[in-house]
Enzyme design. Structure first.
Site, PDB file in Angstrom:
ATOM      1  N   HIS A 103     -43.523  -2.075  17.966  1.00  0.00           N
ATOM      2  CA  HIS A 103     -44.346  -0.414  17.885  1.00  0.00           C
ATOM      3  C   HIS A 103     -43.560  -0.030  19.552  1.00  0.00           C
ATOM      4  O   HIS A 103     -43.929  -0.264  19.824  1.00  0.00           O
ATOM      5  CB  HIS A 103     -45.530  -0.914  18.427  1.00  0.00           C
ATOM      6  CG  HIS A 103     -46.624   0.533  18.258  1.00  0.00           C
ATOM      7  ND1 HIS A 103     -46.362   1.406  16.933  1.00  0.00           N
ATOM      8  CD2 HIS A 103     -47.079   0.845  19.532  1.00  0.00           C
ATOM      9  CE1 HIS A 103     -46.775   2.345  17.769  1.00  0.00           C
ATOM     10  NE2 HIS A 103     -47.167   2.114  19.064  1.00  0.00           N
ATOM     11  N   GLY A 119     -24.403  15.655  -9.637  1.00  0.00           N
ATOM     12  CA  GLY A 119     -25.579  15.459  -8.318  1.00  0.00           C
ATOM     13  C   GLY A 119     -25.598  13.691  -7.698  1.00  0.00           C
ATOM     14  O   GLY A 119     -25.857  13.267  -7.630  1.00  0.00           O
ATOM     15  N   GLY A 174       3.342  -0.738  -5.383  1.00  0.00           N
ATOM     16  CA  GLY A 174       3.281  -1.769  -6.351  1.00  0.00           C
ATOM     17  C   GLY A 174       2.865  -2.077  -7.779  1.00  0.00           C
ATOM     18  O   GLY A 174       2.113  -1.667  -8.198  1.00  0.00           O
ATOM     19  N   GLY A 205      -7.827   2.849   2.264  1.00  0.00           N
ATOM     20  CA  GLY A 205      -8.397   3.666   0.775  1.00  0.00           C
ATOM     21  C   GLY A 205      -8.834   4.692   0.763  1.00  0.00           C
ATOM     22  O   GLY A 205      -9.058   4.862   1.466  1.00  0.00           O
ATOM     23  N   GLU A 213       0.555  -1.175  -0.060  1.00  0.00           N
ATOM     24  CA  GLU A 213      -0.023   0.378  -0.272  1.00  0.00           C
ATOM     25  C   GLU A 213       1.369   1.101   0.102  1.00  0.00           C
ATOM     26  O   GLU A 213       1.471   1.288   0.998  1.00  0.00           O
ATOM     27  CB  GLU A 213      -1.188  -0.106   1.159  1.00  0.00           C
ATOM     28  CG  GLU A 213      -2.073   1.615   1.831  1.00  0.00           C
ATOM     29  CD  GLU A 213      -2.329   1.613   0.294  1.00  0.00           C
ATOM     30  OE1 GLU A 213      -2.331   2.317  -0.862  1.00  0.00           O
ATOM     31  OE2 GLU A 213      -3.025   0.798  -0.563  1.00  0.00           O
ATOM     32  N   GLY A 262     -17.918  10.993 -11.043  1.00  0.00           N
ATOM     33  CA  GLY A 262     -17.555  10.143 -11.195  1.00  0.00           C
ATOM     34  C   GLY A 262     -15.808   8.986 -10.446  1.00  0.00           C
ATOM     35  O   GLY A 262     -14.744  10.358 -10.752  1.00  0.00           O
TER      36      GLY A 262
END
Length: 461
Positions: free
Chosen positions: A436, A178, A111, A36, A30, A264
């Site tokens: 409930h 959006g 990597g 990530g 990493e 995106g």
């Protein structure tokens, strides 16, 4: 068995821990911190920020609940960001702790695939380490897409990577896109006082959801005074005197302190070596079979670099399946019941098929719906905007899709996700007694409504 995982995100780190649990000798490569995009610049930090703006809104609304607050209520942006960083750091430390306890070796560096059994790691100090493996799991993740028309500089024209590191509350922000990121970030900054404009090229925000779902969030944005422009794209964008100036396709000009581009993401495969060793690609993504193995034997790929939804929980599931297959099993991922979550106010969540998908496929279906406004719990807590929608196959009565817009929607969705995953029918799930008063009663009422049996709704004409 020696397994090397390239990438320590929600797909990679989960794959690594699972591999270690199954007895493999595991190394994770990493370049940055483990976790990530999701943990460092995505899911977790945005939720931490939204939690802060949520508390701010609660305090502002306290009078509605009979609570008097003396003094000024205002956001401390530095403290908000420090809290966000603390949450992120705690979770990163948690992953590193698990690595240590599970015997997972972490190598920090970039990597690159050399061949089917070799990874070359370039470290920050320039040194290079070569790691051998019996099997390799590629979990490289993704990076934001920035169309060339935007003069991206990371300072005025920014992406989700930079927006979470701002040091002051912006006066104004233009958000291009959006989708989930645009909506969540937009609502957060608006709550702090930023003038926010969201521009979405298609005719609705949250493109992947049905119009009635997206309409609920847009209605809230109107209350929040977030400007939303749909069906119109950005024609040009430039930085003028330290501000972003965008001209829309209808000629309208928008000027803002920042332009956040969130249209995106794309697979993070630059210089990864995947094509050099002959791994098959299609439209920029790695091609895998149903067992998540590439055309190069022993190399598997998961998460955002393959043609599946760019979602952390999808990557994690794929990581587990890929490792199991690398160690001799023949597992597959069932993609029918993938939860979709947006952590705005109200929250938006969906699973399975949407109505527009079923209409395009020519599948006949029944729909049941119930508004949160009709629930005692929702009225009691003062959060009653939104609804539950259940979609069932007309022939089999199986639940094949659902959407929840409202308080705790992302948590409530789990019951319906399980129903879609297991192929349960409306009758089976609707027959269960729900507590409930609770928000989960909305699920029950929507299920009953599929067949016109909802007690707490007005008869349909």
């Amino acid at each position: 068995m020696k397994i090397v995982v390239v990438g320590g995100g929600p797909g990679g780190y989960v794959a690594a821990i699972k591999a270690s649990m199954l007895g493999a000798d595991v190394t994770v490569v990493e370049k940055r911190r483990v976790g990530g995009t999701c943990l460092n610049a995505g899911c977790i930090p945005t939720k931490a920020l939204l939690a802060s703006s949520g508390v701010l809104n609660t305090v502002k609304e306290a009078k509605d609940f009979g609570i008097e607050i003396d003094g000024t209520v205002k956001p401390n942006f530095t403290a908000i960001m420090e809290r966000k960083n603390k949450v992120v750091n705690q979770l990163i430390s948690g992953i590193e702790f698990l690595f240590e306890k599970r015997g997972v070796n972490l190598v920090n560096g970039f990597g690159k695939l050399i061949d089917k059994n070799t990874i070359e790691v370039t470290k920050d100090d320039g040194t290079v380490e070569t790691i051998k493996a019996d099997k390799i799991i590629l979990a490289n993740g993704s990076v934001p897409v920035v169309p060339r028309m935007f003069p991206y500089d990371g300072k005025v024209v920014i992406t989700s990577d930079e927006v979470l590191g701002l040091e002051e509350i912006p006066e104004s922000m233009l958000i291009v896109g959006g989708g989930v990121i645009g909506c969540e970030i937009g609502q957060f900054f608006r709550a702090l006082g930023t003038e926010v404009t969201i521009v979405e090229m298609v005719d609705q925000i949250l493109l992947n959801e049905d119009k009635d779902v997206a309409k609920q969030l847009r209605r809230q944005f109107k209350k929040d005074k977030i400007k939303v422009i749909t069906g119109i794209g950005v024609q040009t964008c430039e930085v003028v005197d330290g501000k972003a100036v965008a001209t829309l396709s209808n000629g309208k000009v928008i000027e803002a302190q920042y332009a956040l581009v969130c249209v995106g993401r794309r697979p993070n495969l630059d210089n990864s070596g995947v094509e050099d060793i002959g791994i098959e690609m299609e439209r920029g993504k790695v091609v895998v079979n149903e067992h998540l193995e590439t055309n190069v034997e022993g190399i598997y790929a998961i998460g955002d670099i393959i043609d599946t939804p760019f979602l952390a929980h999808v990557a994690s599931k794929e990581g587990i399946v890929a490792v199991e297959n690398a160690l001799g099993k023949t597992k597959v991922v069932d993609y029918r019941a993938i939860p979709r979550c947006v952590y705005t106010e109200p929250e938006v969540a969906g699973v399975g098929k949407t109505e527009k998908q079923l209409e395009a496929e020519g599948v006949e279906y029944n729909v049941g719906q119930f508004d949160f406004r009709g629930l005692g719990k929702a009225q009691a807590i003062g959060h009653f905007q939104g609804f539950v929608k259940v979609i069932a196959d007309k022939e089999t009565d199986k639940i094949i899709g659902a959407a929840v817009v409202g308080p705790h929607a992302t948590d409530l969705l789990t019951e319906l996700s399980l129903a879609v995953h297991l192929g349960l029918t409306v009758e089976q799930v609707g027959d269960a007694i729900h507590p409930h008063p609770s928000l989960s009663e909305g699920l029950m009422e929507a299920l009953h409504d599929v067949h016109g049996e909802c007690v707490h709704s007005v008869p349909k004409l």
